[in-house]
Scaffold this active site. Structure first.
Site, PDB file in Angstrom:
ATOM      1  N   ASP A 149      66.757 -31.416 -57.503  1.00 23.27           N
ATOM      2  CA  ASP A 149      66.892 -30.576 -57.982  1.00 23.27           C
ATOM      3  C   ASP A 149      68.254 -29.169 -57.341  1.00 23.27           C
ATOM      4  OD1 ASP A 149      65.672 -28.317 -58.985  1.00 23.27           O
ATOM      5  OD2 ASP A 149      64.225 -27.648 -56.831  1.00 23.27           O
ATOM      6  N   TYR A 185      70.476 -25.324 -57.172  1.00 26.15           N
ATOM      7  CA  TYR A 185      69.928 -24.381 -56.571  1.00 26.15           C
ATOM      8  C   TYR A 185      70.818 -23.173 -57.501  1.00 26.15           C
ATOM      9  CZ  TYR A 185      69.134 -21.597 -52.624  1.00 26.15           C
ATOM     10  OH  TYR A 185      68.886 -20.462 -51.609  1.00 26.15           O
ATOM     11  N   HIS A 224      69.110 -15.922 -57.714  1.00 30.24           N
ATOM     12  CA  HIS A 224      68.317 -16.281 -56.571  1.00 30.24           C
ATOM     13  C   HIS A 224      68.919 -16.972 -55.762  1.00 30.24           C
ATOM     14  CE1 HIS A 224      65.006 -18.503 -55.546  1.00 30.24           C
ATOM     15  NE2 HIS A 224      65.245 -19.948 -55.625  1.00 30.24           N
ATOM     16  N   ARG A 265      68.649 -14.370 -44.149  1.00 29.20           N
ATOM     17  CA  ARG A 265      69.509 -13.885 -43.599  1.00 29.20           C
ATOM     18  C   ARG A 265      70.280 -12.474 -43.470  1.00 29.20           C
ATOM     19  NH1 ARG A 265      70.070 -19.203 -46.183  1.00 29.20           N
ATOM     20  NH2 ARG A 265      71.763 -17.896 -47.876  1.00 29.20           N
ATOM     21  N   GLU A 321      58.739 -22.141 -58.997  1.00 31.58           N
ATOM     22  CA  GLU A 321      59.712 -21.812 -59.090  1.00 31.58           C
ATOM     23  C   GLU A 321      60.035 -21.809 -60.926  1.00 31.58           C
ATOM     24  OE1 GLU A 321      62.417 -23.887 -56.845  1.00 31.58           O
ATOM     25  OE2 GLU A 321      62.015 -22.211 -54.814  1.00 31.58           O
ATOM     26  N   GLU A 355      61.987 -22.688 -63.874  1.00 32.93           N
ATOM     27  CA  GLU A 355      63.099 -23.827 -63.448  1.00 32.93           C
ATOM     28  C   GLU A 355      63.024 -24.363 -64.893  1.00 32.93           C
ATOM     29  OE1 GLU A 355      64.619 -26.266 -60.118  1.00 32.93           O
ATOM     30  OE2 GLU A 355      63.694 -25.404 -59.024  1.00 32.93           O
ATOM     31  N   ASP A 384      59.023 -26.505 -60.674  1.00 32.72           N
ATOM     32  CA  ASP A 384      59.358 -26.075 -58.946  1.00 32.72           C
ATOM     33  C   ASP A 384      58.192 -26.259 -57.651  1.00 32.72           C
ATOM     34  OD1 ASP A 384      60.096 -28.244 -56.470  1.00 32.72           O
ATOM     35  OD2 ASP A 384      61.735 -26.742 -56.155  1.00 32.72           O
ATOM     36  N   ARG A 423      55.807 -22.318 -49.172  1.00 31.48           N
ATOM     37  CA  ARG A 423      56.172 -20.786 -48.953  1.00 31.48           C
ATOM     38  C   ARG A 423      57.112 -21.307 -47.499  1.00 31.48           C
ATOM     39  NH1 ARG A 423      60.545 -21.555 -52.377  1.00 31.48           N
ATOM     40  NH2 ARG A 423      60.153 -19.861 -54.329  1.00 31.48           N
ATOM     41  N   GLN A 462      58.189 -24.622 -45.962  1.00 28.96           N
ATOM     42  CA  GLN A 462      59.127 -24.722 -46.164  1.00 28.96           C
ATOM     43  C   GLN A 462      60.059 -23.431 -45.409  1.00 28.96           C
ATOM     44  OE1 GLN A 462      60.958 -22.967 -50.639  1.00 28.96           O
ATOM     45  NE2 GLN A 462      62.493 -23.201 -49.363  1.00 28.96           N
ATOM     46  N   TYR A 481      63.124 -26.779 -43.318  1.00 30.84           N
ATOM     47  CA  TYR A 481      63.717 -26.934 -44.033  1.00 30.84           C
ATOM     48  C   TYR A 481      65.001 -26.999 -42.664  1.00 30.84           C
ATOM     49  CZ  TYR A 481      66.069 -22.288 -44.436  1.00 30.84           C
ATOM     50  OH  TYR A 481      67.018 -21.188 -43.573  1.00 30.84           O
ATOM     51  N   LYS A 515      57.870 -29.329 -51.287  1.00 33.02           N
ATOM     52  CA  LYS A 515      58.382 -29.510 -52.168  1.00 33.02           C
ATOM     53  C   LYS A 515      58.231 -30.920 -53.667  1.00 33.02           C
ATOM     54  CE  LYS A 515      61.894 -26.040 -52.564  1.00 33.02           C
ATOM     55  NZ  LYS A 515      62.343 -25.153 -53.618  1.00 33.02           N
ATOM     56  N   THR A 554      55.819 -31.619 -58.882  1.00 37.19           N
ATOM     57  CA  THR A 554      56.872 -30.605 -59.666  1.00 37.19           C
ATOM     58  C   THR A 554      56.131 -30.457 -61.331  1.00 37.19           C
ATOM     59  OG1 THR A 554      58.512 -31.699 -58.408  1.00 37.19           O
ATOM     60  CG2 THR A 554      59.271 -30.458 -60.715  1.00 37.19           C
ATOM     61  N   THR A 556      66.147 -22.184 -59.458  1.00 34.07           N
ATOM     62  CA  THR A 556      64.974 -21.048 -59.396  1.00 34.07           C
ATOM     63  C   THR A 556      65.925 -20.383 -60.662  1.00 34.07           C
ATOM     64  OG1 THR A 556      63.867 -20.947 -57.761  1.00 34.07           O
ATOM     65  CG2 THR A 556      63.597 -19.456 -58.897  1.00 34.07           C
ATOM     66  N   GLU A 576      60.259 -13.661 -54.507  1.00 31.04           N
ATOM     67  CA  GLU A 576      61.230 -12.523 -55.018  1.00 31.04           C
ATOM     68  C   GLU A 576      60.759 -11.871 -55.673  1.00 31.04           C
ATOM     69  OE1 GLU A 576      63.812 -16.162 -56.863  1.00 31.04           O
ATOM     70  OE2 GLU A 576      65.598 -14.541 -56.457  1.00 31.04           O
TER      71      GLU A 576
END
Ligand code: CA
Length: 429
Positions: free
Chosen positions: A139, A141, A146, A155, A212, A214, A246, A250, A253, A257, A266, A270, A363, A377
């Site tokens: 997968d 990114y 996204h 962050r 997600e 995708e 996907d 959350r 995750q 992660y 994840k 899928t 995503t 999001e």
């Protein structure tokens, strides 16, 4: 490079089929599409088929009648892998033969009622199976929007994109065993969740279950260990594309992660759409990808157009409801890194690929809030829940909710559709 050829007869917008439902401008499966899938019915074992209008064309029946330039055994299987492994010339030959047989003026199958009876199944009477056996799932990114949204949430706004993001099509090796076909129910996972006011994690059912939006591409021509695929050749290794959800936990995750990326958040499922749309069918919808700055390193450079204009939607049907609300609309063409660049980067280390390998796009979020490809999001991590058309409010996916992805390329009077990629959430075990 344009591997399909711009004068390909199978994509001509003038083509019409004698299968009338295929000529409906809103039908996902006109004669220009001819996606491959695997199906079974009450009296037919698993076999390969092509979607045309509201029907499935049984490729095994056609091959047995010696109407296809391929051995019948390739189609009497529970996956397309053997057919795909036969190579691009075989895929093209079968596509051209099927296109010709379905063309309005061709009487061969149209007027042979006995063969026609055997060769078609209604889609609503067919059970679609996972179209390929997936040896490996990766997968990426690759949506800048996204990655920026997620960076802003977790962050800070000034450093939303990490410095490597504009240089590398970021990806990770996912879990192939839990790739399932559209319609398969998805069990809400359990796992470790770290709550901010507690010192240690709790073991709980996921409370922030997400999707997600995708696409995925399927490897058709593998490369050997130690032999990278050059960016300019990469599209010739792709058999076709599917829609891909996907599913993501959350809360699991967020805790797991660091430092190696997502794991159980994840791995539980899928979902992919059952029909693989070939790059041949997508060729007329090729377009330019977003401007890349800085210019990628040389091994990631290609000339020409390598994005595809694919409209994408996310629909949510709340538990117990019968009406779906469209909660996001976006387009595959917004993706910063192309499929060719993803594959070139994936193999530049010498990593080999295998027939049927699945590569997720990451995503797909567009530039506006209505075009975001995840609930994370769309609701900004649950802070701003959505109100569905039927009145329900949702921050994340609840038990019994059905999530559906849809996608299509809009042609002049027809569309190259992907069908549906759907799944309903079951309560945690
Ligand atoms: Ca993903």
């Amino acid at each position: 490079m344009n591997h399909a050829g711009t004068n390909d007869i199978t994509t001509s917008k003038q083509l019409r089929s004698w299968v009338e439902s295929a000529n409906d401008p809103l039908c996902d499966f006109p004669i220009q599409n001819l996606p491959y899938g695997v199906f079974r019915t009450q009296d037919r074992g698993p076999r390969a088929g092509v979607a045309i209008g509201h029907l499935v064309l049984d490729l095994h029946v056609l091959a047995e009648a010696r109407l296809l330039p391929a051995e019948a055994r390739l189609f009497a299987q529970a996956s397309l892998n053997a057919f795909i492994a036969a190579g691009r010339q075989t895929w093209r030959g079968v596509r051209e033969a099927v296109s010709s047989l379905l063309e309005a003026g061709n009487a061969r199958l149209r007027d042979d009622s006995a063969l026609r009876e055997k060769a078609f199944v209604r889609q609503d009477e067919a059970t679609m199976l996972l179209p390929v056996e997936v040896p490996g799932y990766t997968d990426f990114y690759s949506s800048k929007e996204h990655a920026t949204n997620v960076g802003m949430m977790f962050r800070d706004a000034k450093n939303a994109l990490l410095p490597n993001w504009l240089e590398i099509p970021i990806g990770y090796n996912g879990r192939a065993s839990s790739v399932v076909v559209s319609g398969t129910p998805v069990r809400r996972p359990k796992g470790q969740v770290k709550l901010p006011d507690q010192e240690r994690p709790v073991f709980t059912a996921c409370r922030k279950l997400d999707i997600e939006l995708e696409t995925g591409f399927i490897i058709g021509v593998p490369n050997e260990l130690g032999t990278p695929i050059p960016c300019a050749d990469a599209e010739a290794h792709i058999f076709g594309m599917v829609l891909l959800n996907d599913w993501s936990a959350r809360d699991l995750q967020a805790w797991e992660y660091v430092p190696l990326g997502p794991f159980n958040a994840k791995t539980f499922a899928t979902t992919i759409s059952p029909w693989i749309v070939t790059l041949d069918a997508l060729e007329p919808f090729r377009t330019a990808q977003p401007m890349q700055s800085p210019q990628p390193l040389e091994y990631l450079q290609h000339s020409g157009e390598h994005a595809f204009d694919i409209h994408l939607e996310v629909r949510m049907t709340p538990a117990g409801g019968s009406r779906a609300s469209t909660i996001a609309r976006t387009n595959f063409k917004h993706m910063y890194w192309s499929m060719a660049q993803q594959l070139a980067h994936h193999t530049v280390s010498g990593c080999n690929t295998r027939v049927g390998d699945l590569m997720g796009s990451g995503t797909i979020s567009g530039p506006t809030p209505e075009s975001f490809g995840s609930l994370l999001e769309l609701t900004w991590n649950g802070k701003d829940p959505l109100t569905l058309e039927t009145g329900e409010r949702r921050a994340f996916v609840e038990d019994g909710d059905r999530m559906t992805l849809a996608g299509w390329c809009q042609g002049d009077g027809y569309r190259i559709g992907f069908g549906e990629c759907a799944g309903t959430i079951l309560p945690a075990a």
